[in-house]
Design a protein around this motif. Structure first.
Motif, short mmCIF file in Angstrom:
data_model
loop_
_atom_site.label_atom_id
_atom_site.label_comp_id
_atom_site.label_asym_id
_atom_site.label_seq_id
_atom_site.Cartn_x
_atom_site.Cartn_y
_atom_site.Cartn_z
N PRO A 54 26.97 -17.94 -22.45
CA PRO A 54 27.18 -18.17 -21.01
C PRO A 54 26.96 -16.89 -20.20
O PRO A 54 27.22 -15.79 -20.72
CB PRO A 54 28.65 -18.60 -20.95
CG PRO A 54 29.26 -17.99 -22.14
CD PRO A 54 28.21 -17.99 -23.21
N PRO A 55 26.48 -17.03 -18.97
CA PRO A 55 26.27 -15.84 -18.13
C PRO A 55 27.53 -15.41 -17.39
O PRO A 55 27.43 -14.62 -16.47
CB PRO A 55 25.18 -16.30 -17.17
CG PRO A 55 25.41 -17.75 -17.04
CD PRO A 55 25.99 -18.24 -18.33
N ILE A 56 28.67 -15.96 -17.73
CA ILE A 56 29.92 -15.55 -17.07
C ILE A 56 30.94 -15.14 -18.13
O ILE A 56 30.89 -15.61 -19.26
CB ILE A 56 30.51 -16.67 -16.19
CG1 ILE A 56 30.47 -17.99 -16.96
CG2 ILE A 56 29.80 -16.78 -14.89
CD1 ILE A 56 31.20 -19.09 -16.30
N LEU A 57 31.85 -14.28 -17.72
CA LEU A 57 32.89 -13.85 -18.63
C LEU A 57 33.91 -14.97 -18.80
O LEU A 57 34.37 -15.54 -17.81
CB LEU A 57 33.60 -12.61 -18.07
CG LEU A 57 32.83 -11.31 -18.11
CD1 LEU A 57 33.59 -10.26 -17.34
CD2 LEU A 57 32.61 -10.87 -19.54
N SER A 58 34.20 -15.31 -20.03
CA SER A 58 35.32 -16.22 -20.24
C SER A 58 35.99 -15.86 -21.57
O SER A 58 35.34 -15.32 -22.47
CB SER A 58 34.86 -17.68 -20.24
OG SER A 58 34.22 -17.99 -21.45
N ASP A 59 37.26 -16.14 -21.64
CA ASP A 59 38.03 -15.64 -22.78
C ASP A 59 37.63 -16.30 -24.09
O ASP A 59 37.65 -15.67 -25.15
CB ASP A 59 39.54 -15.88 -22.53
CG ASP A 59 40.03 -14.96 -21.43
OD1 ASP A 59 39.41 -13.90 -21.25
OD2 ASP A 59 41.02 -15.30 -20.75
N ASP A 60 37.23 -17.59 -24.05
CA ASP A 60 36.96 -18.28 -25.30
C ASP A 60 35.51 -18.16 -25.75
O ASP A 60 35.15 -18.67 -26.80
CB ASP A 60 37.38 -19.75 -25.20
CG ASP A 60 36.87 -20.37 -23.92
OD1 ASP A 60 37.10 -19.75 -22.85
OD2 ASP A 60 36.25 -21.43 -23.96
N ALA A 61 34.64 -17.50 -24.97
CA ALA A 61 33.25 -17.34 -25.39
C ALA A 61 33.15 -16.15 -26.35
O ALA A 61 33.82 -15.14 -26.17
CB ALA A 61 32.35 -17.11 -24.19
N ALA A 62 32.30 -16.31 -27.36
CA ALA A 62 32.15 -15.24 -28.35
C ALA A 62 31.39 -14.06 -27.75
O ALA A 62 31.60 -12.92 -28.14
CB ALA A 62 31.42 -15.78 -29.58
#
Lengths: 111, 511
Positions: A54-62
């Motif tokens: 994903p191009p956005i920061l998110s806590d559950d993305a690796a």
């Protein structure tokens, strides 16, 4: 993947430079367009090549891909598109009024 | 936070759109709003100068996004000065085109003029490298419209060359920015400066590539040899008042060099050593030489003045490439001087060319209307641009020569500058005496042939007001050279302490 993208940019740039050095306006404009494609892909790659992130920061993305180059490319695409339209119009005007589509001024012309 | 910082960009942008949408069939309204808008921006620019003159650095965060993430506009002494210079020049050009009716020879002149002003001022104010690219494109696309204003085959053909050359320059700019972003992950100039300074030595190869590419881009804009080819043809074929406005466009390149190579790649940076003394300095000297040889060899007045612009950029870049505080102060004085001097010459050229059936060809012909007055103006402007006393060109060259003592090979720089001054004097003297002086010799013959000379048309006063205004500014720059150079020294001191700039932009984060 890096090799593929890099050689694509290289091939586009080489073809663009070759066409820009032609004498008539049509190939020159094509060359400028190819160069702008090359730079768009190049800009896109400046955030490093990342697949399926994903191009956005998110806590559950690796991991994530850098979103800023995508915004930069969008700006660059819009600008180069507009500029190509302008150069096509001016070149057409010069061709129609001068009956000659050479980029350089021919010997004997009064300027 | 004061919104005045963004006003010099917003006012022309809104005015231009308003002119296209609602005033396209009302030339008188367009003229009123155009001049009114420029005067409004002029007052804002004076205000910014007063405010920045104290040494304060104003940062405006667009959309209120904090600094390294959003785009910032920055007003320090240097950008405030350049904005003021732009508006003064734009006002003179706007008055001139209104007085001569140039703006009625094609459509949308004033809208394009406003967009041009917006782009130039934006380039001076921005503190973000990618935003600098965007404002370059804004000023370029407006200049594409202006350069082919009123059409004609020669003008369109020169326009094609100009547009293609600048499109290639823009592509190069993007490559440079991409390279820098790939290394540092930012495009905010202050942030770039911090991160590049913090890079370990073995990772700076790409920074050097990016810095060199950027210098090439600005060299295209500033018409430095061997990237100057676009200038003589484009400026000579552009409408002369537009070419006068473009006197500030080459300075945008010079400004960008001063800004980027004092802030992002400061002289102390190891990665970009040699860029200025090994590459830029010889290129500047060659630019100066070729420009002044061009002045000597031109057969048309338009090309002569265009080559004089190339030559004056050479002198300016000698000062820029010396990279000391004193040299940068000299460069700033020379920027102010050469902008006004070359603009004045282009306007005087237009006054001459419009009155002669032969156009700009330098050949003996019967005298033009107001021959004496125009000849006097040409004489004064040529003295200024060639760098003869008593006008500001002499002081400018003196400052550059003095500053060059800090550079390597001072003898070479001095020789080139002094020899090319002689070339310029000979070139201008030849053109001026052929155009204005020798014309008196053919007067009796022409008078005898034409029994009844056409009744003298009362000339429009506005063009002379405009040219006279610029000449007054040149004289003022000479008379007040003392306070001005003191102020420019203060600007240079501010430029060479980039820590203040970085702290102003990044604020508390930097500490």
């Amino acid at each position: 993947m890096e090799l593929l993208v890099a050689s694509a940019i290289g091939a586009l740039t080489a073809a663009g430079v070759y066409l820009v050095l032609r004498q008539r306006t049509f190939p020159v404009i094509l060359g400028v367009s190819l160069l702008s494609y090359a730079v768009n892909v190049f800009l896109f790659a400046t955030g490093r090549l990342v697949v399926n992130r994903p191009p956005i920061l998110s806590d559950d993305a690796a991991g994530y891909t850098d979103p800023l180059p995508q915004a930069l490319v969008l700006t660059a695409i819009v600008i180069s598109f507009g500029m190509t339209a302008v150069v096509v119009m001016i070149a057409l005007g010069a061709y129609l009024s001068g009956d000659d589509d050479h980029v350089d001024t021919r010997p004997g012309a009064d300027t | 936070m004061s919104h005045w910082v963004v006003m010099p960009i917003v006012v022309p942008a809104l005015l231009a759109a308003l002119m296209v949408l609602t005033m396209r069939h009302h030339p008188a309204l367009q003229r009123t709003f155009s001049v009114g808008g420029i005067i409004a921006v002029l007052f804002i620019a004076i205000g910014l100068n007063v405010s920045a003159g104290t040494g304060a650095i104003h940062v405006y965060e667009l959309g209120d996004w904090p600094a390294p993430f959003g785009i910032v506009l920055v007003v320090d002494r240097l950008s405030a000065l350049m904005v003021l210079l732009t508006t003064l020049l734009a006002l003179a050009v706007a008055l001139y085109v209104i007085g001569t009716g140039w703006d009625r020879r094609g459509r949308h002149f004033h809208a394009l003029l406003q967009f041009q002003i917006m782009g130039i001022i934006g380039a001076f104010l921005t503190g973000d490298a990618f935003n600098l690219f965007v404002f370059f494109e804004v000023l370029l696309i407006a200049s594409y419209g202006l350069i082919i204003h009123s059409g004609g085959t020669a003008r369109l053909r020169a326009g094609v060359q100009y547009v293609v050359y600048n499109l290639l320059g823009s592509t190069l700019f993007l490559f440079a920015l991409g390279t820098l972003y790939a290394v540092t992950g930012t495009l905010n100039m202050a942030d770039l400066a911090e991160r590049i300074a913090a890079l370990p030595a073995e990772e700076t190869a790409l920074v050097r590539v990016g810095a060199t590419l950027l210098l090439l881009v600005f060299a295209v804009k500033a018409a430095i040899l061997p990237l100057h080819f676009w200038l003589p043809g484009s400026y000579a074929n552009a409408p002369a008042p537009v070419a006068a406005l473009f006197a500030i466009m080459t300075k945008v390149g010079a400004y960008a060099i001063i800004r980027i190579y004092s802030l992002v790649f400061p002289p102390s940076l190891v990665a970009t050593q040699g860029l200025f003394d090994i590459w830029l300095m010889p290129a500047a000297l060659l630019t100066l030489t070729v420009g002044m040889i061009g002045v000597l060899g031109s057969v048309r007045l338009e090309r002569l003045v265009a080559f004089a612009v190339v030559g004056s950029m050479g002198t300016l870049l000698v000062a820029v490439a010396t990279l000391t505080e004193q040299a940068t102060a000299a460069a700033l004085y020379y920027i102010v001087h050469s902008t006004f001097a070359s603009a004045a010459l282009f306007l005087i050229l237009d006054l001459t060319v419009e009155r002669r059936p032969e156009g700009g060809r330098i050949a003996v012909a019967p005298p033009i209307a107001q021959n004496g007055l125009i000849a006097g103006l040409f004489f004064a402007a040529a003295i200024a641009l060639a760098g003869m006393p008593p006008l500001s060109g002499f002081l400018g060259k003196l400052l550059v020569l003095d500053a060059a003592r800090a550079a390597e090979r001072t003898w070479l720089i001095w020789t080139v500058i002094l020899a090319t001054s002689l070339l310029a004097i000979v070139g201008f003297a030849r053109a001026g005496s052929t155009l204005y002086w020798k014309s008196a010799a053919v007067m009796p013959a022409a008078g005898a042939a034409v029994a009844d000379p056409p009744p003298a048309v009362r000339p429009a006063a506005l063009p002379f007001v405009s040219v006279g205004g610029i000449m007054t500014l040149l004289v003022a720059a000479t008379v007040f050279a003392g306070p001005l150079t003191d102020y420019f020294a203060a600007i240079a001191a501010q430029i060479y302490t980039p820590a203040n700039y970085i702290e102003a932009v990044l604020g508390a984060r930097a500490s």
